[in-house]
Each structure stands twice: as structure tokens, then as C-alpha cells.
Scaffold this motif. Sequence first.
Motif, PDB file in Angstrom:
ATOM      1  N   LEU A 135      45.170 -52.134  15.461  1.00 43.10           N
ATOM      2  CA  LEU A 135      45.131 -52.766  16.776  1.00 43.10           C
ATOM      3  C   LEU A 135      46.214 -53.828  16.918  1.00 43.10           C
ATOM      4  N   PHE A 136      46.387 -54.662  15.909  1.00 41.70           N
ATOM      5  CA  PHE A 136      47.404 -55.713  15.968  1.00 41.70           C
ATOM      6  C   PHE A 136      48.810 -55.127  15.974  1.00 41.70           C
ATOM      7  N   LYS A 137      49.049 -54.092  15.169  1.00 41.60           N
ATOM      8  CA  LYS A 137      50.372 -53.459  15.159  1.00 41.60           C
ATOM      9  C   LYS A 137      50.702 -52.846  16.510  1.00 41.60           C
ATOM     10  N   LYS A 138      49.680 -52.310  17.180  1.00 42.87           N
ATOM     11  CA  LYS A 138      49.866 -51.698  18.489  1.00 42.87           C
ATOM     12  C   LYS A 138      50.067 -52.767  19.583  1.00 42.87           C
ATOM     13  N   THR A 139      49.473 -53.935  19.391  1.00 45.38           N
ATOM     14  CA  THR A 139      49.434 -54.960  20.429  1.00 45.38           C
ATOM     15  C   THR A 139      50.517 -56.029  20.273  1.00 45.38           C
ATOM     16  N   PHE A 140      50.803 -56.435  19.051  1.00 45.23           N
ATOM     17  CA  PHE A 140      51.683 -57.579  18.790  1.00 45.23           C
ATOM     18  C   PHE A 140      52.908 -57.201  17.975  1.00 45.23           C
ATOM     19  N   ARG A 141      53.864 -58.101  17.950  1.00 49.25           N
ATOM     20  CA  ARG A 141      55.064 -57.946  17.123  1.00 49.25           C
ATOM     21  C   ARG A 141      54.898 -58.704  15.822  1.00 49.25           C
ATOM     22  N   PHE A 142      55.561 -58.202  14.782  1.00 49.03           N
ATOM     23  CA  PHE A 142      55.642 -58.840  13.466  1.00 49.03           C
ATOM     24  C   PHE A 142      54.250 -59.033  12.857  1.00 49.03           C
ATOM     25  N   THR A 143      53.448 -57.997  12.924  1.00 50.56           N
ATOM     26  CA  THR A 143      52.134 -58.049  12.286  1.00 50.56           C
ATOM     27  C   THR A 143      51.971 -56.838  11.381  1.00 50.56           C
ATOM     28  N   GLY A 144      51.413 -57.101  10.241  1.00 54.89           N
ATOM     29  CA  GLY A 144      51.090 -56.039   9.298  1.00 54.89           C
ATOM     30  C   GLY A 144      49.755 -56.371   8.676  1.00 54.89           C
ATOM     31  N   GLY A 145      49.447 -55.724   7.584  1.00 58.64           N
ATOM     32  CA  GLY A 145      48.155 -55.916   6.950  1.00 58.64           C
ATOM     33  C   GLY A 145      47.897 -57.321   6.467  1.00 58.64           C
ATOM     34  N   GLU A 146      48.877 -57.929   5.829  1.00 61.18           N
ATOM     35  CA  GLU A 146      48.682 -59.272   5.277  1.00 61.18           C
ATOM     36  C   GLU A 146      48.563 -60.314   6.383  1.00 61.18           C
ATOM     37  N   ILE A 147      49.470 -60.292   7.343  1.00 66.49           N
ATOM     38  CA  ILE A 147      49.442 -61.268   8.440  1.00 66.49           C
ATOM     39  C   ILE A 147      48.153 -61.116   9.241  1.00 66.49           C
ATOM     40  N   THR A 148      47.830 -59.897   9.623  1.00 64.13           N
ATOM     41  CA  THR A 148      46.620 -59.652  10.409  1.00 64.13           C
ATOM     42  C   THR A 148      45.375 -60.060   9.633  1.00 64.13           C
ATOM     43  N   GLY A 149      45.296 -59.633   8.390  1.00 62.90           N
ATOM     44  CA  GLY A 149      44.128 -59.951   7.575  1.00 62.90           C
ATOM     45  C   GLY A 149      43.936 -61.445   7.386  1.00 62.90           C
ATOM     46  N   GLU A 150      45.005 -62.155   7.069  1.00 60.40           N
ATOM     47  CA  GLU A 150      44.893 -63.603   6.858  1.00 60.40           C
ATOM     48  C   GLU A 150      44.558 -64.324   8.155  1.00 60.40           C
ATOM     49  N   PHE A 151      45.166 -63.911   9.254  1.00 54.93           N
ATOM     50  CA  PHE A 151      44.846 -64.537  10.547  1.00 54.93           C
ATOM     51  C   PHE A 151      43.358 -64.362  10.854  1.00 54.93           C
ATOM     52  N   LEU A 152      42.865 -63.154  10.715  1.00 54.09           N
ATOM     53  CA  LEU A 152      41.461 -62.882  11.051  1.00 54.09           C
ATOM     54  C   LEU A 152      40.490 -63.509  10.055  1.00 54.09           C
ATOM     55  N   MET A 153      40.846 -63.544   8.785  1.00 57.14           N
ATOM     56  CA  MET A 153      39.991 -64.189   7.798  1.00 57.14           C
ATOM     57  C   MET A 153      39.990 -65.710   8.020  1.00 57.14           C
ATOM     58  N   SER A 154      41.147 -66.250   8.321  1.00 55.34           N
ATOM     59  CA  SER A 154      41.250 -67.704   8.490  1.00 55.34           C
ATOM     60  C   SER A 154      40.536 -68.196   9.743  1.00 55.34           C
ATOM     61  N   THR A 155      40.269 -67.297  10.686  1.00 58.70           N
ATOM     62  CA  THR A 155      39.588 -67.675  11.928  1.00 58.70           C
ATOM     63  C   THR A 155      38.161 -67.121  11.992  1.00 58.70           C
ATOM     64  N   GLY A 156      37.675 -66.557  10.895  1.00 62.63           N
ATOM     65  CA  GLY A 156      36.291 -66.132  10.803  1.00 62.63           C
ATOM     66  C   GLY A 156      35.989 -64.733  11.274  1.00 62.63           C
ATOM     67  N   TYR A 157      37.000 -63.945  11.606  1.00 57.59           N
ATOM     68  CA  TYR A 157      36.748 -62.583  12.096  1.00 57.59           C
ATOM     69  C   TYR A 157      36.637 -61.548  10.983  1.00 57.59           C
ATOM     70  N   LEU A 158      37.118 -61.878   9.816  1.00 62.52           N
ATOM     71  CA  LEU A 158      36.956 -61.009   8.646  1.00 62.52           C
ATOM     72  C   LEU A 158      36.335 -61.833   7.523  1.00 62.52           C
ATOM     73  N   PRO A 159      35.479 -61.214   6.717  1.00 54.80           N
ATOM     74  CA  PRO A 159      34.868 -61.941   5.606  1.00 54.80           C
ATOM     75  C   PRO A 159      35.883 -62.201   4.497  1.00 54.80           C
ATOM     76  N   GLY A 160      35.525 -63.154   3.648  1.00 50.64           N
ATOM     77  CA  GLY A 160      36.320 -63.387   2.453  1.00 50.64           C
ATOM     78  C   GLY A 160      37.051 -64.713   2.403  1.00 50.64           C
ATOM     79  N   ALA A 161      36.956 -65.532   3.440  1.00 51.66           N
ATOM     80  CA  ALA A 161      37.668 -66.806   3.420  1.00 51.66           C
ATOM     81  C   ALA A 161      37.154 -67.706   2.294  1.00 51.66           C
ATOM     82  N   HIS A 162      35.852 -67.668   2.064  1.00 54.56           N
ATOM     83  CA  HIS A 162      35.247 -68.508   1.023  1.00 54.56           C
ATOM     84  C   HIS A 162      34.292 -67.664   0.196  1.00 54.56           C
ATOM     85  N   SER A 163      34.233 -67.968  -1.070  1.00 56.95           N
ATOM     86  CA  SER A 163      33.264 -67.291  -1.918  1.00 56.95           C
ATOM     87  C   SER A 163      31.886 -67.906  -1.639  1.00 56.95           C
ATOM     88  N   PRO A 164      30.820 -67.119  -1.782  1.00 51.73           N
ATOM     89  CA  PRO A 164      29.471 -67.642  -1.510  1.00 51.73           C
ATOM     90  C   PRO A 164      29.098 -68.881  -2.331  1.00 51.73           C
TER      91      PRO A 164
END
Length: 181
Positions: A135-164
Motif C-alpha cells: 500500500l505504501f509503495k503504491k501510495t507514496f514515494r521513497f518507501t520500502g519494507g524497512e521505512i514502512t515497517g519502522e514508521f508503522l511500528m513507531s506509531t503503533g500500527y504494527l506490533p513489535g515496538a517494545h518487548s512485553p
Amino acid sequence: MAHSYCDFAAQPDTAIVHRIYHDTAYGFPIHDDNELFGRFILEINQAGLSWTTILNKQENFRAAYAGFAIDAIAHFTDADRERLLQDAGIIRNRLKVDAAIANAQTVLTLQQRFGSFKNWLDHHHPLPKAEWVKLFKKTFRFTGGEITGEFLMSTGYLPGAHSPSCPIYAEVLKCNPPFAG
């Protein structure tokens, strides 16, 4: 064995900018569109560089990119682009500068359609990382797996930002349980 950001941030020799970011920003939801877009700009600029470099320059980015005001960035001129490319306080990479401007223009369109950038993200949540990346590659420029994943994890949209086991994990859960992780 890979160590988590939580393990890294807890080390006594870790730069204070990492501990502050870990404890107050990483994984926490962002409700303001301009701040959300600002995080996106920072993540794009991190590509190929250390996160420490970006954290140390984050206020320079804020100043250079009009306080992360999406509408202002979307209307940056060629003179603004050149100003950014000459600004030693940020990352002077033409592809990243051009992506920030183009992505701001895209976000304006998303805001018109969905009411906000956050609403657009919420509309697609939850998705597995691979689907977000498409979705991000289709919608935005200069996004790939790492950028998209870190953006979404850092903003709470993907799990994994903090260990339990991290004390901040519980704080993130309190802020936005549906986006926890």
C-alpha cells in the motif's frame, strides 16, 4: 540472537536521545496529522543512515520542513527545495527531499478523501506488514519494507515496538490498546 530496541535503549552507554525516544515516542500513537507526517519524514530520511543521526537532527528537520505542516510542505517551491538541499542541519538528499514534498501532496489528497492522514491509516488498519508495504509503495514515494515497517511500528500500527517485558510496553497499551505492540 537479535536484541530489541528496548534492550538497546536500556544500555548505560546508549545516547540519551535514544532513551528519550524509546520512553516517550516509540510505539505511541500520534493523533496530529502534521506530527504523524513529521515521523514519516524522519523515517524516510533514516534510510541508509543511523537512527542516532536522525534523532540528533529532528529539531533541524522540524525547522527546515515548516514545523512538519503538511500543507506548507506540499506547496514548497523550487526555491524551498534548493534551501533544503543546502541545509547542513538535515539530510541533503534530493530523492528524500523530493519524496517529502511529493508525499505531502499525496497526504493532502488523502486528507480530502478520508478527513485526515490518521483516518487513512486507521481505515487500512490492521494489515500485515507485507500488505502495508504494498500500500505504501503504491501510495507514496521513497518507501520500502524497512521505512514502512519502522514508521508503522513507531506509531503503533504494527506490533513489535517494545518487548512485553519492557515497562514502556504497558504505557503503549494504555494509550491505544487496538494498536498495541
